[in-house]
Design a protein around this motif. Structure first.
Motif, short mmCIF file in Angstrom:
data_model
loop_
_atom_site.label_atom_id
_atom_site.label_comp_id
_atom_site.label_asym_id
_atom_site.label_seq_id
_atom_site.Cartn_x
_atom_site.Cartn_y
_atom_site.Cartn_z
N ASP A 151 0.86 -1.10 0.01
CA ASP A 151 -0.04 -0.07 -0.09
C ASP A 151 0.87 1.17 0.05
O ASP A 151 2.05 1.06 0.38
CB ASP A 151 -1.00 0.04 1.30
N ASP A 201 -0.52 7.43 3.97
CA ASP A 201 -1.72 7.56 3.43
C ASP A 201 -2.92 7.43 4.32
O ASP A 201 -4.16 7.59 3.83
CB ASP A 201 -1.97 6.98 2.08
N ASP A 242 -6.20 3.53 7.13
CA ASP A 242 -5.71 3.03 6.23
C ASP A 242 -6.39 2.08 5.19
O ASP A 242 -6.51 0.85 5.72
CB ASP A 242 -4.20 2.88 6.23
N LEU A 243 -6.82 2.22 4.00
CA LEU A 243 -7.49 1.19 3.14
C LEU A 243 -6.35 0.87 2.07
O LEU A 243 -5.66 1.32 1.30
CB LEU A 243 -8.54 1.94 2.63
N ASN A 244 -6.17 -0.51 2.22
CA ASN A 244 -4.91 -1.10 1.40
C ASN A 244 -5.17 -1.10 0.10
O ASN A 244 -6.40 -1.52 -0.20
CB ASN A 244 -4.93 -2.65 1.79
N VAL A 273 -5.35 1.56 -1.70
CA VAL A 273 -5.99 2.88 -2.31
C VAL A 273 -5.01 3.87 -1.55
O VAL A 273 -4.56 3.96 -0.44
CB VAL A 273 -7.35 2.91 -1.30
CA LIG Z 1 -3.73 3.01 1.64
#
Ligand SMILES: [Ca+2]
Ligand SMILES: [Ca+2]
Ligand SMILES: [Ca+2]
Ligand SMILES: [Ca+2]
Length: 307
Positions: free
Chosen positions: A57, A61, A246-248, A250
């Protein structure tokens, strides 16, 4: 009468030999799979792939927290962020026993004086391939909690960040270091992928497959086993009811109404047992076995007739 004598009495010797070789092969592969441990070296793990082409990732972010937060999921190239491993439990007749392991790479140790993952982490699971998450597996480290947890999907659609309705934990599981939980520094290769001056850490955890199978049926009415294709959405969070850090797969800026697949957050399907393409149903397998048995019989007969 032992197995060899019994088989010899009923089957030609060559067929008997093939059977014994096959049984030995399956027993030996079963033994290899039994050895999986939560603190195994990274070379033992299978990276969960994403066909979106996004980085899994991106660095720094996460939606909240500073640049050295342990909530930052990090990965680049062959240094993946998300891994799995399976121990089939040693009983090859059961498809719901065994242990399912996960490992996630984080950009910093977290904690105060000692490294500690002090946030929440969720793995949303889509078990019927419709793009809606059916169950959430979590590491629940919010406040004073230090446990693994399983959450239901709630009443919303669970197809995008703004339709996610994770319930409170429907089940909690005590963490035991070295058994179902491990938090260890990355020691091989580039140990600080995101160059933030903080050693990256592997957060590793495991669930009995039967626990997931039972929860999947109770929460979503879906029957699954080790061969069911699962698609995961991985995220960290400060609270245990939403993907708010945190969205993996993205980056930091995204549309919360886009579905998981459009965002690039939905991992490629993989079964608990590690297959990346669907295993044929038992009925199809039986047909295949029958066909190969008769095929073998025909070739023997034609050779005999040729003699
Ligand atoms: Ca992310
Ligand atoms: Ca990240
Ligand atoms: Ca780092
Ligand atoms: Ca689903």
């Amino acid at each position: 009468m032992n197995l060899n004598v019994m088989l010899s009495a009923n089957l030609p010797r060559s067929l008997c030999l093939i059977f014994v070789v096959l049984v030995t092969h399956f027993l030996s592969t079963g033994r290899q799979a039994e050895c999986a441990m939560v603190d195994d070296p990274i070379s033992n793990w299978t990276a969960i792939s994403y066909s979106s082409g996004n980085q899994t990732d991106y660095f720094d972010d996460q939606q909240t927290g500073n640049t050295t937060s342990s909530s930052d999921i990090v990965g680049l190239g062959s240094d993946d962020a998300f891994y799995t491993q399976f121990d089939n439990g040693g009983d090859d007749t059961s498809l719901t026993d065994g242990t399912l392991f996960f490992r996630v790479r984080l950009g910093a140790p977290g904690g105060n004086s000692t490294p500690e993952f002090d946030r929440n982490l969720f793995i949303g699971v889509d078990a019927d391939g419709d793009g809606a998450l059916d169950l959430y597996l979590g590491v629940h480290h919010q406040g004073s909690s230090d446990e693994l947890a399983i959450y239901g999907p709630g009443t919303d659609l669970n197809i995008s960040p703004n339709t996610t309705s994770i319930t409170g934990p429907v089940q909690t599981i005590t963490e035991v270091d070295g058994v179902n939980y491990d938090y260890s520094a990355v020691t091989l290769g580039d140990t600080d992928l995101d160059d933030d001056g903080e050693t990256d850490y592997y957060l590793s955890f495991a669930y009995d497959l039967q626990t997931i199978v039972d929860a999947m049926f109770a929460q979503a009415g879906i029957t699954m086993d080790e061969n069911t294709m699962l698609s995961y959405v991985l995220a960290t969070a400060t609270q245990d009811n939403s993907f708010n850090q945190d969205l993996n797969g993205v980056g930091k800026t995204y549309s919360v109404s886009d579905d998981w697949s459009t965002l690039g957050a939905l991992a490629d399907p993989i079964s608990a047992s590690g297959n990346v393409s669907a295993v044929p149903e038992p009925g199809a397998l039986a047909l295949l076995g029958l066909a190969s048995f008769f095929g073998f019989g025909f070739s023997r007969r034609s050779r005999r007739e040729g003699n």
